[in-house]
Structure formats: structure tokens, C-alpha cells
Design a protein around this motif. Structure first.
Motif, PDB file in Angstrom:
ATOM      1  N   LEU A  57       0.734  -0.936   0.105  1.00 26.51           N
ATOM      2  CA  LEU A  57      -0.027  -0.018   0.196  1.00 26.51           C
ATOM      3  C   LEU A  57       1.201   1.217   0.027  1.00 26.51           C
ATOM      4  O   LEU A  57       1.262   1.769   0.965  1.00 26.51           O
ATOM      5  N   ASN A  58       1.353   1.664  -1.204  1.00 25.78           N
ATOM      6  CA  ASN A  58       2.289   2.727  -1.549  1.00 25.78           C
ATOM      7  C   ASN A  58       1.632   3.957  -1.026  1.00 25.78           C
ATOM      8  O   ASN A  58       0.441   4.340  -1.253  1.00 25.78           O
ATOM      9  N   LYS A  59       2.309   5.082  -1.045  1.00 23.19           N
ATOM     10  CA  LYS A  59       1.827   6.803  -0.662  1.00 23.19           C
ATOM     11  C   LYS A  59       0.796   6.486   0.716  1.00 23.19           C
ATOM     12  O   LYS A  59       0.102   7.228   0.742  1.00 23.19           O
ATOM     13  N   SER A  87       7.165   5.339  -0.294  1.00 26.13           N
ATOM     14  CA  SER A  87       8.834   4.874  -1.158  1.00 26.13           C
ATOM     15  C   SER A  87       9.452   6.080  -1.302  1.00 26.13           C
ATOM     16  O   SER A  87      10.672   6.236  -1.430  1.00 26.13           O
ATOM     17  N   LYS A  88       8.691   7.097  -1.317  1.00 26.07           N
ATOM     18  CA  LYS A  88       9.451   8.578  -1.257  1.00 26.07           C
ATOM     19  C   LYS A  88      10.345   8.837  -0.042  1.00 26.07           C
ATOM     20  O   LYS A  88      11.682   9.159  -0.478  1.00 26.07           O
ATOM     21  N   SER A  89       9.726   8.496   0.950  1.00 26.75           N
ATOM     22  CA  SER A  89      10.860   8.666   2.442  1.00 26.75           C
ATOM     23  C   SER A  89      11.564   7.443   2.591  1.00 26.75           C
ATOM     24  O   SER A  89      12.300   7.508   3.523  1.00 26.75           O
ATOM     25  N   ASN A 130       1.925   5.279 -12.255  1.00 30.81           N
ATOM     26  CA  ASN A 130       2.148   6.460 -11.261  1.00 30.81           C
ATOM     27  C   ASN A 130       1.761   5.924  -9.927  1.00 30.81           C
ATOM     28  O   ASN A 130       1.390   6.816  -8.875  1.00 30.81           O
ATOM     29  N   VAL A 131       1.711   4.675  -9.658  1.00 35.08           N
ATOM     30  CA  VAL A 131       1.443   4.237  -8.122  1.00 35.08           C
ATOM     31  C   VAL A 131       2.747   4.117  -7.424  1.00 35.08           C
ATOM     32  O   VAL A 131       2.732   3.920  -6.246  1.00 35.08           O
ATOM     33  N   GLY A 132       3.927   4.505  -8.039  1.00 40.74           N
ATOM     34  CA  GLY A 132       5.073   4.639  -7.410  1.00 40.74           C
ATOM     35  C   GLY A 132       6.169   3.732  -7.670  1.00 40.74           C
ATOM     36  O   GLY A 132       7.131   3.472  -6.868  1.00 40.74           O
ATOM     37  N   LYS A 133       5.991   2.902  -8.732  1.00 37.88           N
ATOM     38  CA  LYS A 133       7.011   1.754  -8.969  1.00 37.88           C
ATOM     39  C   LYS A 133       8.485   2.007  -9.188  1.00 37.88           C
ATOM     40  O   LYS A 133       9.355   1.346  -8.377  1.00 37.88           O
TER      41      LYS A 133
HETATM   42  P1  G4P Z   1       5.440   4.758 -11.678  1.00 37.70           P
HETATM   43  O1  G4P Z   1       6.653   4.377 -11.639  1.00 37.70           O
HETATM   44  O2  G4P Z   1       4.683   3.656 -10.994  1.00 37.70           O
HETATM   45  O3  G4P Z   1       4.738   5.420 -12.764  1.00 37.70           O
HETATM   46  O4  G4P Z   1       5.511   5.917 -10.507  1.00 37.70           O
HETATM   47  P2  G4P Z   1       6.579   6.856 -10.050  1.00 37.70           P
HETATM   48  O5  G4P Z   1       7.887   6.121  -9.199  1.00 37.70           O
HETATM   49  O6  G4P Z   1       7.099   7.645 -11.154  1.00 37.70           O
HETATM   50  O7  G4P Z   1       5.876   8.038  -8.896  1.00 37.70           O
HETATM   51  C1  G4P Z   1       4.938   8.583  -9.274  1.00 37.70           C
HETATM   52  C2  G4P Z   1       4.829  10.001  -8.262  1.00 37.70           C
HETATM   53  O8  G4P Z   1       4.236   9.544  -7.093  1.00 37.70           O
HETATM   54  C3  G4P Z   1       6.117  10.617  -8.127  1.00 37.70           C
HETATM   55  O9  G4P Z   1       5.518  12.009  -7.903  1.00 37.70           O
HETATM   56  C4  G4P Z   1       6.556   9.963  -7.014  1.00 37.70           C
HETATM   57  O10 G4P Z   1       7.407  11.044  -6.226  1.00 37.70           O
HETATM   58  C5  G4P Z   1       5.218  10.198  -5.908  1.00 37.70           C
HETATM   59  N1  G4P Z   1       5.464   8.929  -5.146  1.00 37.70           N
HETATM   60  C6  G4P Z   1       6.059   7.537  -5.286  1.00 37.70           C
HETATM   61  N2  G4P Z   1       5.748   7.144  -4.157  1.00 37.70           N
HETATM   62  C7  G4P Z   1       5.373   7.789  -3.111  1.00 37.70           C
HETATM   63  C8  G4P Z   1       5.233   7.644  -1.614  1.00 37.70           C
HETATM   64  O11 G4P Z   1       5.154   6.850  -0.817  1.00 37.70           O
HETATM   65  N3  G4P Z   1       4.512   8.982  -1.273  1.00 37.70           N
HETATM   66  C9  G4P Z   1       4.365  10.096  -1.802  1.00 37.70           C
HETATM   67  N4  G4P Z   1       3.647  11.226  -1.068  1.00 37.70           N
HETATM   68  N5  G4P Z   1       4.705  10.101  -3.179  1.00 37.70           N
HETATM   69  C10 G4P Z   1       4.963   9.218  -3.618  1.00 37.70           C
HETATM   70  P3  G4P Z   1       5.932  13.092  -8.954  1.00 37.70           P
HETATM   71  O12 G4P Z   1       5.154  14.273  -8.747  1.00 37.70           O
HETATM   72  O13 G4P Z   1       5.701  12.558 -10.400  1.00 37.70           O
HETATM   73  O14 G4P Z   1       7.284  13.229  -8.866  1.00 37.70           O
HETATM   74  P4  G4P Z   1       8.177  13.920  -7.848  1.00 37.70           P
HETATM   75  O15 G4P Z   1       8.170  15.560  -7.826  1.00 37.70           O
HETATM   76  O16 G4P Z   1       7.857  13.624  -6.461  1.00 37.70           O
HETATM   77  O17 G4P Z   1       9.593  13.717  -8.210  1.00 37.70           O
END
Ligand code: G4P
Length: 284
Positions: A57-59, A87-89, A130-133
Motif C-alpha cells: 500500500l504505497n503512498k 517509497s518517497k521517504s 503512477n503508483v510509485g513503481k
Molecule cells: P510509476 O513508476 O509507478 O509510474 O510511479 P513513480 O515512481 O514515477 O511515482 C509517481 C509519483 O508518485 C512521483 O511524484 C513520486 O514522487 C510519487 N510517489 C511515489 N511513491 C510515493 C509515496 O510513497 N508517497 C508520496 N507522497 N509520493 C510518492 P511526481 O510528482 O511525479 O514526482 P516528484 O516531483 O515527487 O519527483
């Protein structure tokens, strides 16, 4: 990134997935914690049958804490291994390696009984755009990772990322399409920003969001924007336009601008941790 899915793309994605799935032991499926069902691919259970399964369950940082727990339980009851991840932090990432060992216990024991020791588990990341892969792969693999390159005869043309002695990850994630033919799913994907709304639809989308907030997170919009309580969705949008000085040249409230502002604030987590669907609704 915005994907337009056509039948040709879907067939190609399915073919890629079917080819890659033969090489792996485990599918690590990423979903968006704000819409764990709407962000799932409709065919993944079929595509990944007979494989070990993990759902992340990402994000989860953007989603409601109590709903996160409910969703974790929901998927665990469906026999998935489940983790909440940012995944971001990097929150939640550390727990994944040991979860992979648990998810693949049978395979590891089978190997051992055949005298195969220390063969790493092979995993693939899958999910809709866009799920954060990519963010997850970077976070999980970290800087220490090494690409193992082609393995002649076994994985021709594939790149693997060695996470540690026990796990290798296919470096290209399986990108799958969402269940977009369902209108509610489409609406939720648009709300989290996974599908781009047409220019003229921002207001409609935002009014749906305001209605949802009135029904499920009463008072939160009022507190966020410092506006009086307002049951009428257009009234609320107008009030936000006024306090945030969204005006057209003639001076009247610019509802389109206010709608974009509210939707962006939601996507950035500025309105709060808000989950758009619940497991109880999923079972209906
Ligand atoms: P994808 O490969 O599945 O297409 O997804 P990707 O990793 O490109 O992530 C899509 C967007 O979601 C990115 O934001 C990424 O930073 C954000 N993201 C990924 N995981 C998380 C998380 O766990 N929490 C939050 N809050 N955001 C997350 P973006 O706006 O496209 O880029 P950026 O400006 O953040 O770099």
C-alpha cells in the motif's frame, strides 16, 4: 506520467507480463493506499496465479491511518502479504526483505530439499502507472544495488537488480492498465491525479471531491481553507475561490482556478490524509 491505454497497448502489456512472470517467483504489486482497489489492475490475479504475492500500500503517507489498517487487514484476509510503504521517504521499505522470505518460504524450502542452496528469490514489481513503481525500486534497491546483467541461457535480455544475497528484482516493472472502464474507478484515479481530467472537467471533479468530503470528512475543508460550513458543493467551491483570491478579470470568482487549487492541495496531502474508498464498500 499519463498513459492512454488502447487495446494494442493492453495486449502488449499483458504479453510482457506473461513472459516476465515465467522468470520470477514473486509478484510485488504496488497499489495507491488512497484507492487500493481502484488502483489495481483487473487481470493481475489471473496473470500472477501460482506466484507468491505481496501487496504494497504505497503512498500511505497520503492516506487515512485508520483506513490503512483496514486495507492491510482486508488484503491479509485474502492471503496476501501486505506492507504500508512510503517509497518517497523510505518508510516501510526495511521490512520488505524479510517479508519476501516469508512470502516465498515454500519455494525456499523446496529448493533446500532438492539441495539447491542460496538461490535468490526473483521478484517483479507490478502496478498501474503512477503508483510509485520507479520510486519504490530506487528506494528498495538503494545505492548499493548492482545490476547483474544478462544471465546466458536463463534470462536472456533481462536485467536483474541484486538487492541482497536473497533477492533479485527484475529491473523493468510490469506496467498494467487500470480498471478505467468503470466510471467510479475513473473518477478516483482522476482525483488522485493518475488520469488527467479534461480541462473543462476540473470543476465537476472538484465538486465530486467536495461532496465526498462532506460525507466522509466533515469540516476538514472548512478548517483547511478557513471558510464557513457549507453543504452546497458549488457554494463551498465559491467560498474557497473567494478566500484564495481566485478571480476572473471581471472580479467574479474563478471556479476553475479554485477547483485546480483544491485538487492539487488534496494530491499534495495539504488537506489531510484522505482515503477515497473503504474495504466495506469493496465487498458490496
Ligand atoms: P510509476 O513508476 O509507478 O509510474 O510511479 P513513480 O515512481 O514515477 O511515482 C509517481 C509519483 O508518485 C512521483 O511524484 C513520486 O514522487 C510519487 N510517489 C511515489 N511513491 C510515493 C509515496 O510513497 N508517497 C508520496 N507522497 N509520493 C510518492 P511526481 O510528482 O511525479 O514526482 P516528484 O516531483 O515527487 O519527483
Amino acid at each position: 506520467m499519463h498513459f492512454q491505454w488502447y487495446p494494442g497497448h493492453m495486449t502488449k502489456a499483458k504479453r510482457m507480463m506473461s513472459e516476465n512472470i515465467k522468470l520470477i517467483d514473486l509478484v510485488i504489486e504496488l497499489v495507491d493506499a488512497r484507492i487500493p482497489l481502484s488502483s489495481r489492475n483487473p487481470d493481475i490475479d489471473k496473470l500472477a496465479q501460482n506466484k507468491s504475492r505481496i501487496i504494497l500500500l504505497n503512498k500511505y503517507d497520503l492516506a487515512d491511518d485508520s483506513k490503512n489498517k483496514e486495507w492491510k487487514n482486508y488484503f491479509e484476509h485474502k492471503d496476501f502479504f501486505v506492507e504500508l510503504v512510503n517509497s518517497k521517504s523510505g518508510q516501510g521499505i526495511k521490512a520488505i526483505s524479510s517479508m519476501i522470505q516469508r512470502a516465498c518460504k515454500e519455494k525456499i524450502e523446496r529448493d533446500r530439499s532438492r539441495g539447491i542452496l542460496n538461490r535468490p528469490v526473483r521478484a517483479m514489481i507490478a502496478g498501474i502507472p503512477n503508483v510509485g513503481k520507479s520510486t519504490f525500486i530506487n528506494s528498495f534497491a538503494g545505492r548499493a544495488c548492482t545490476k547483474t546483467g544478462n544471465k546466458p541461457g536463463v534470462t536472456k535480455g533481462k536485467q536483474w537488480i541484486r538487492i541482497n544475497k536473497q533477492v533479485e528484482l527484475l529491473d523493468t516493472p510490469g506496467i498494467l492498465w487500470p480498471r478505467f472502464e468503470d466510471q467510479i474507478v475513473g473518477l478516483r484515479l482522476a482525483l488522485i491525479g493518475s488520469i488527467k481530467a479534461e480541462l473543462l472537467q476540473h470543476i465537476d471533479l472538484c465538486l465530486e471531491f467536495i461532496q465526498f468530503m462532506n460525507d466522509h470528512y466533515e469540516g476538514l475543508l472548512e478548517r483547511t481553507y478557513g471558510v464557513p460550513s457549507e453543504k452546497d458543493t458549488v457554494g463551498m467551491l465559491t467560498a474557497v475561490a473567494e478566500v484564495r483570491h481566485c478571480k476572473k478579470t471581471g472580479g467574479e470568482p474563478d471556479l476553475d482556478k479554485a477547483a485546480i487549487l483544491i485538487l492539487d492541495d488534496y494530491r499534495d496531502g495539504k488537506i489531510g490524509k484522505i482515503t477515497l474508498e473503504t474495504p466495506s464498500a469493496a465487498d458490496e
